[in-house]
Design a protein around this motif. Structure first.
Motif, PDB file in Angstrom:
ATOM      1  N   TYR A  13       0.831  -1.203   0.000  1.00  0.00           N
ATOM      2  CA  TYR A  13       0.000   0.000   0.000  1.00  0.00           C
ATOM      3  C   TYR A  13       0.866   1.254   0.000  1.00  0.00           C
ATOM      4  CZ  TYR A  13      -3.174   3.615   1.756  1.00  0.00           C
ATOM      5  OH  TYR A  13      -3.892   4.774   1.924  1.00  0.00           O
ATOM      6  N   LEU A  14       1.906   1.261   0.829  1.00  0.00           N
ATOM      7  CA  LEU A  14       2.743   2.453   0.946  1.00  0.00           C
ATOM      8  C   LEU A  14       3.466   2.773  -0.366  1.00  0.00           C
ATOM      9  CD1 LEU A  14       2.727   4.022   3.551  1.00  0.00           C
ATOM     10  CD2 LEU A  14       5.076   3.264   3.986  1.00  0.00           C
ATOM     11  N   LYS A  15       3.760   1.767  -1.139  1.00  0.00           N
ATOM     12  CA  LYS A  15       4.415   1.998  -2.432  1.00  0.00           C
ATOM     13  C   LYS A  15       3.534   2.837  -3.352  1.00  0.00           C
ATOM     14  CE  LYS A  15       7.428  -2.066  -2.523  1.00  0.00           C
ATOM     15  NZ  LYS A  15       7.712  -3.384  -3.165  1.00  0.00           N
ATOM     16  N   THR A  16       2.214   2.696  -3.206  1.00  0.00           N
ATOM     17  CA  THR A  16       1.303   3.480  -4.044  1.00  0.00           C
ATOM     18  C   THR A  16       1.188   4.921  -3.554  1.00  0.00           C
ATOM     19  OG1 THR A  16      -0.696   2.943  -2.755  1.00  0.00           O
ATOM     20  CG2 THR A  16      -0.042   1.394  -4.482  1.00  0.00           C
ATOM     21  N   LYS A  17       1.539   5.160  -2.293  1.00  0.00           N
ATOM     22  CA  LYS A  17       1.409   6.502  -1.728  1.00  0.00           C
ATOM     23  C   LYS A  17       2.739   7.259  -1.695  1.00  0.00           C
ATOM     24  CE  LYS A  17      -2.929   5.881  -1.018  1.00  0.00           C
ATOM     25  NZ  LYS A  17      -3.909   6.581  -1.893  1.00  0.00           N
TER      26      LYS A  17
ATOM     27  N   PHE B 178      -3.349   8.748   3.637  1.00  0.00           N
ATOM     28  CA  PHE B 178      -4.507   8.602   2.751  1.00  0.00           C
ATOM     29  C   PHE B 178      -4.214   9.136   1.357  1.00  0.00           C
ATOM     30  CE2 PHE B 178      -6.568   8.788   6.983  1.00  0.00           C
ATOM     31  CZ  PHE B 178      -7.227   7.566   6.942  1.00  0.00           C
ATOM     32  N   GLU B 179      -3.400  10.194   1.322  1.00  0.00           N
ATOM     33  CA  GLU B 179      -3.107  10.848   0.052  1.00  0.00           C
ATOM     34  C   GLU B 179      -1.722  10.437  -0.455  1.00  0.00           C
ATOM     35  OE1 GLU B 179      -5.370  12.616  -1.335  1.00  0.00           O
ATOM     36  OE2 GLU B 179      -6.756  12.783   0.372  1.00  0.00           O
TER      37      GLU B 179
ATOM     38  N   PHE C 291       7.124  11.818   6.337  1.00  0.00           N
ATOM     39  CA  PHE C 291       7.574  11.033   7.486  1.00  0.00           C
ATOM     40  C   PHE C 291       8.026  11.941   8.622  1.00  0.00           C
ATOM     41  CE2 PHE C 291      11.034   8.761   9.747  1.00  0.00           C
ATOM     42  CZ  PHE C 291      10.280   7.727  10.288  1.00  0.00           C
ATOM     43  N   ASP C 292       8.828  12.958   8.305  1.00  0.00           N
ATOM     44  CA  ASP C 292       9.293  13.873   9.357  1.00  0.00           C
ATOM     45  C   ASP C 292       8.124  14.603   9.996  1.00  0.00           C
ATOM     46  OD1 ASP C 292      11.869  13.108   8.895  1.00  0.00           O
ATOM     47  OD2 ASP C 292      12.434  14.885   7.731  1.00  0.00           O
ATOM     48  N   GLY C 293       7.108  14.928   9.185  1.00  0.00           N
ATOM     49  CA  GLY C 293       5.936  15.605   9.726  1.00  0.00           C
ATOM     50  C   GLY C 293       5.168  14.736  10.706  1.00  0.00           C
ATOM     51  N   VAL C 294       5.037  13.447  10.390  1.00  0.00           N
ATOM     52  CA  VAL C 294       4.354  12.518  11.301  1.00  0.00           C
ATOM     53  C   VAL C 294       5.128  12.405  12.603  1.00  0.00           C
ATOM     54  CG1 VAL C 294       3.670  10.112  11.657  1.00  0.00           C
ATOM     55  CG2 VAL C 294       3.237  11.221   9.449  1.00  0.00           C
TER      56      VAL C 294
END
Length: 698
Positions: free
Chosen positions: A610-614, A656-657, A666-669
Motif C-alpha cells: 500500500y505504501l508503495k502506491t502513496k 490517505f493521500e 515522514f518527518d511531519g508525522v
C-alpha cells in the motif's frame, strides 16, 4: 376416537374419510338426530368430528395416510385397545383439558406433549394455493432428505457426497469480495459436478418456494440460471413451475439481503439431517417437534426466518406460515385469552397450534389471520397505549432489494493489513459471544476496523443496522440505557420524560428486524465506567441471556409489569485503548461477557504494498520506516515502565493521500504525532524522548 379406529380395522384396504364414515355408521348406533346435526363448516357435525379423530389417530401412530385422503390402520393401531391406547381428552387436539393424571401421561407419551396437527383436509390459513407449495416441500422432505432423490429429475441427487462437495465449494468458499449474490454463485459453483450443481438448484428452490419476496419469473430465472451450465439440460417440472407462482408469506428483508447465508445454512442443515440415522429422519418427517429439534440444532448461520420456514414447509399442519417471531408472539398473546385454555406457555409454537385448533373448531374451518375480521384482533392491538409496530409478513408486495456481499476479504481489499485468518477468527468469536472488544495500542486501526467488522458480521454494507456511540467519563446509565430527560412540551413548559438511550433504541430496531444482525459500536468503552453505564444490562448482554425467560426489571421501567430482554440479533462491539493510563480498568464482570481481540501493529507486506502506491518517489523510504518503527516498538515493549500495550501502530504511517515527498511526510508525522506521544511516555526522561525522536528523523 375408538369407534373410528374400530371401524377402520374392519375395512380391508385404505379408505377415504367418507368411506370410514359409512363404516362407523354401519357399526355404531347413532341416532338420526346425531347423524343429521349440521356443523358451521357446511358439513355434518359427525363427519367433522370423524376428521378430527383421524388426525388424532395419525398423531398417535395408529393410522397412516398412504395416498391423498386415503387412510389405513397401522400395525400398532391393529394391536391397540380402547383401554390401553385411546385415552382421549376433550378439546380436539388441545390436550386432555379435563383428563386425569393417567390420561395426561398417556397424552405425553403418545404426542410428545404437543405433537398434534391441524385436522387433515383443511387448508393452511384457508389459502387454496397452500397444497401446491406444501406438496413440493413434502417431496423434498420425503424423497430428498429422508431419501437421496431429487425433485427436478429422478436421479439420486441429495447424497452426502454431493452435499459435501457443495459445502466445500459454497459454504467454505463464500467470501467473494464486493460481489452480488449471482456473482458469488457463479464463481463458487464454476468447478462443481453437475450433480452438485443440480443439488444447489434444488436447495435454492427450497429457499424461494414459499416467499412472496420474489415474483414467479424471478424465482424461475434464479433456478434456471444455476441449471444453465449443466452438460445435460434439466428442465423445471410443471408442478414446480406452478408452485413458484404462489407464496405463503413475505419472508422479510433477510430473504433478499442474506440469501447467500440462508442457502449456506440450508446446505449445512441438509448435511446435519443426513447425519441422523434413518429412524430419526423418518421420525422427524412425521413428528413436528422432532423436526424442530433438528432444525434448531443444525449448525451454520442463525437465519431464524429460514429455519422457521423449514418447519412450516415440512409440517404445515402444525407450524403456521409466520416466520416473524414478533408476530407469532403477538398473535399468541392476543388470542390466548379466548382460545388457549390455561393461558400461554413457554412454547409459542405449541400455543399457536392449540389456538389455531380452537379457532378451527369454533368456526368450522381454517382462517387467514392476516385477513379481516382476524387481522384487527392482533395486528392492531394496543399495548400500554402504544401501537405495536409490526411489519406485515403476509403476502403484500414483492421486495427484491439487492445486497452486495461483504466479508473478511472485503476488509482486506479496503485496506486492512491484519492477518485475514485472525480477522475471521475474531469474527467467529464475536458471532458466538455476541459481544467483542477490539483493544490495542494507539494507531492499530481499532476504529477503522470496527465498522468494517460490523459490515462483515451483517454480511453487507449497511448503515441503518449499525449505530456508534462514544463513552466518556460522564456517560451514565441514564444516558446509555434509559433515564429521565428534561424536555419542553408544546406549550413551552419544561418537564421530565422517560427516554430510551442508544442501547435500548438500537435493541428495539434489531427486534423489529430479527433476521438481520444489528451492531452497536461503543468507541473507547473504557473511557467511561462500563459497569455503571450498563447496569443490569450487563447480565442481559450475555449470549445465553437473550430470551424472554431471562428478562429483568430495568432501573426505570415503563410500567410495573415491564420485563426487558435484549434480542438475539443485537451485537455489541467496543474499542479500547489499552495505553491510556487515565482510563479505568475493565472489571472482570464485564470481561467475562466480551470476547477480546488485541490488534498489534501491522507493518506487513500488505502495508508495504500500500505504501508503495502513496510514496511513488520514495520507495526506499518504506523499508527504513518499517525498520525504525519496529526498533522503536522493541524499545517500548521492553521498557519496564511501558510494555507491549504502548507500542506505535501502523495507522500513524499509512497516509490517505499520495505524497510528493515521502521524507517530508515522514518527518511531519514524527514531529506532530510521534514526538508528543513519546514525550508523554517518557515524561520523566525528556532527554531520552528527544534523542529517540532525533534518531527517527536521522
Amino acid at each position: 376416537m375408538w369407534p373410528v379406529l374400530r371401524a377402520m380395522k374392519l375395512v380391508d384396504d385404505a379408505a377415504s374419510p367418507r368411506e370410514i364414515e359409512k363404516a362407523v355408521l354401519a357399526r355404531e348406533n347413532y341416532s338420526p338426530e346425531a347423524v343429521s346435526e349440521a356443523h358451521s363448516g357446511g358439513t355434518s357435525k359427525l363427519f367433522y368430528e370423524l376428521k378430527w379423530a383421524i388426525t388424532e389417530l395419525k398423531n398417535r401412530g395408529l393410522v397412516e395416510r398412504i395416498a391423498h385422503s386415503r387412510w389405513r390402520v397401522t400395525e400398532h393401531g391393529r394391536q391397540a385397545t380402547q383401554q390401553e391406547h385411546l385415552v382421549f381428552g376433550t378439546g380436539h387436539g388441545a390436550g386432555p383439558d379435563a383428563a386425569s393424571t393417567d390420561e395426561a401421561a398417556v397424552w405425553k407419551a403418545n404426542s410428545d406433549s404437543a405433537d398434534f396437527a391441524r385436522v387433515d383436509g383443511f387448508l393452511t390459513l384457508a389459502r387454496p394455493d397452500a397444497p401446491i407449495i406444501e406438496g413440493v416441500s413434502r417431496s423434498i422432505l420425503e424423497d430428498c432428505l429422508v431419501g437421496d432423490g431429487a425433485v427436478l429429475t429422478s436421479d439420486s441427487i441429495w447424497t452426502t457426497g454431493n452435499l459435501a462437495e457443495l459445502h466445500t465449494a459454497y459454504v467454505d468458499g463464500a467470501n467473494t469480495p464486493g460481489a452480488s449474490f449471482n456473482d458469488v454463485v457463479a464463481t463458487l459453483l464454476i468447478d462443481v459436478s453437475d450433480a452438485a450443481r443440480q443439488l444447489f438448484a434444488e436447495v435454492f428452490l427450497l429457499n424461494v418456494l414459499p416467499v412472496s419476496n420474489f415474483k414467479q419469473a424471478t424465482k424461475i430465472s434464479y433456478i434456471e440460471g444455476v441449471l444453465a451450465p449443466l452438460d445435460t439440460p434439466v428442465a423445471i417440472p410443471p408442478k414446480i413451475i406452478e408452485a413458484l407462482a404462489y407464496a405463503m408469506f413475505n419472508g422479510g428483508p433477510a430473504f433478499s439481503l442474506r440469501r447467500w447465508a440462508q442457502i449456506s445454512f440450508l446446505i449445512e442443515f441438509a448435511e446435519y439431517f443426513k447425519q441422523q440415522d434413518l429412524q430419526t429422519r423418518q421420525k422427524a418427517a412425521i413428528k413436528p417437534l422432532e423436526m424442530r429439534r433438528i432444525v434448531q440444532d443444525a449448525p451454520g448461520h442463525p437465519e431464524p426466518a429460514q429455519r422457521y420456514a423449514l418447519l412450516y414447509l415440512f409440517h404445515p399442519q402444525f407450524f403456521l406460515p409466520m416466520v416473524n417471531p414478533n408476530q407469532r408472539r403477538l398473535l399468541r398473546d392476543s388470542l390466548s385469552g379466548k382460545y388457549l385454555a390455561g393461558g400461554p406457555t413457554d412454547d409459542v409454537d405449541v400455543d399457536l397450534r392449540r389456538i389455531d385448533n380452537s379457532v378451527i373448531h369454533e368456526v368450522g374451518g381454517p382462517v387467514d389471520y392476516y385477513s379481516e375480521p382476524w387481522r384487527s384482533r392482533w395486528l392492531e392491538v394496543k399495548i400500554e397505549d402504544d401501537k405495536v409496530d409490526v411489519e406485515d409478513s403476509g403476502l403484500a408486495g414483492h421486495s427484491e432489494r439487492v445486497a452486495i456481499f461483504y466479508g473478511v476479504a472485503d476488509i482486506i481489499s479496503d485496506g486492512s493489513f491484519h492477518d485475514p485468518a485472525r480477522l475471521q477468527q475474531a469474527l467467529n468469536r464475536w458471532k458466538a459471544k455476541k459481544n467483542l472488544i477490539l483493544q490495542g495500542a494507539p494507531g492499530t486501526g481499532k476504529t477503522w476496523l470496527a465498522k468494517r467488522l460490523a459490515y462483515a458480521l451483517i454480511e453487507f454494507q449497511s448503515h441503518g443496522e449499525i449505530r456508534s456511540v462514544q463513552f466518556h467519563p460522564n456517560t451514565s446509565y441514564e444516558d446509555f440505557v434509559r433515564g429521565w430527560r428534561p424536555t419542553i412540551d408544546g406549550e413551552g413548559s419544561g418537564k421530565l420524560k422517560l427516554t430510551d438511550g442508544p442501547l435500548i433504541q438500537h435493541a428495539e430496531r434489531a427486534r423489529q428486524e430479527p433476521d438481520i444482525p444489528h451492531v452497536l459500536i461503543i468507541e473507547e468503552i473504557n473511557r467511561g465506567n462500563p459497569a455503571q453505564a450498563f447496569g443490569e444490562m450487563l447480565t442481559l448482554i450475555e449470549a445465553t441471556k437473550r430470551h424472554e425467560r431471562d428478562a429483568l426489571t430495568l432501573s426505570y421501567p415503563r410500567s410495573r409489569t415491564e420485563q426487558y430482554w435484549l434480542p438475539d440479533n443485537l451485537y455489541i462491539l467496543g474499542t479500547m485503548n489499552i495505553a491510556d493510563r487515565s482510563l479505568a480498568l475493565v472489571d472482570f464482570a464485564l470481561r467475562r461477557r466480551f470476547a477480546f481481540e488485541t490488534l498489534a501493529p501491522a507493518f506487513t507486506s500488505a502495508w508495504e504494498t500500500y505504501l508503495k502506491t502513496k510514496l511513488p518517489q520514495d520507495q526506499d523510504l518504506i523499508a527504513e520506516v518499517r525498520q525504525k518503527i519496529n526498533a522503536l516498538n522493541d524499545t517500548i515493549a521492553t521498557d519496564p515502565s511501558l510494555g507491549p500495550d504502548f507500542v506505535i501502530g501502523h495507522s500513524f504511517f499509512t497516509p490517505f493521500e499520495t505524497q510528493s515527498s515521502g521524507r517530508d511526510w515522514f518527518d511531519g508525522v514524527i514531529d506532530s504525532e510521534i514526538a508528543p506521544l513519546l514525550r508523554e511516555y517518557w515524561f520523566d526522561n525528556r532527554e531520552h524522548a528527544d534523542q529517540t525522536v532525533a534518531e527517527l528523523k536521522a
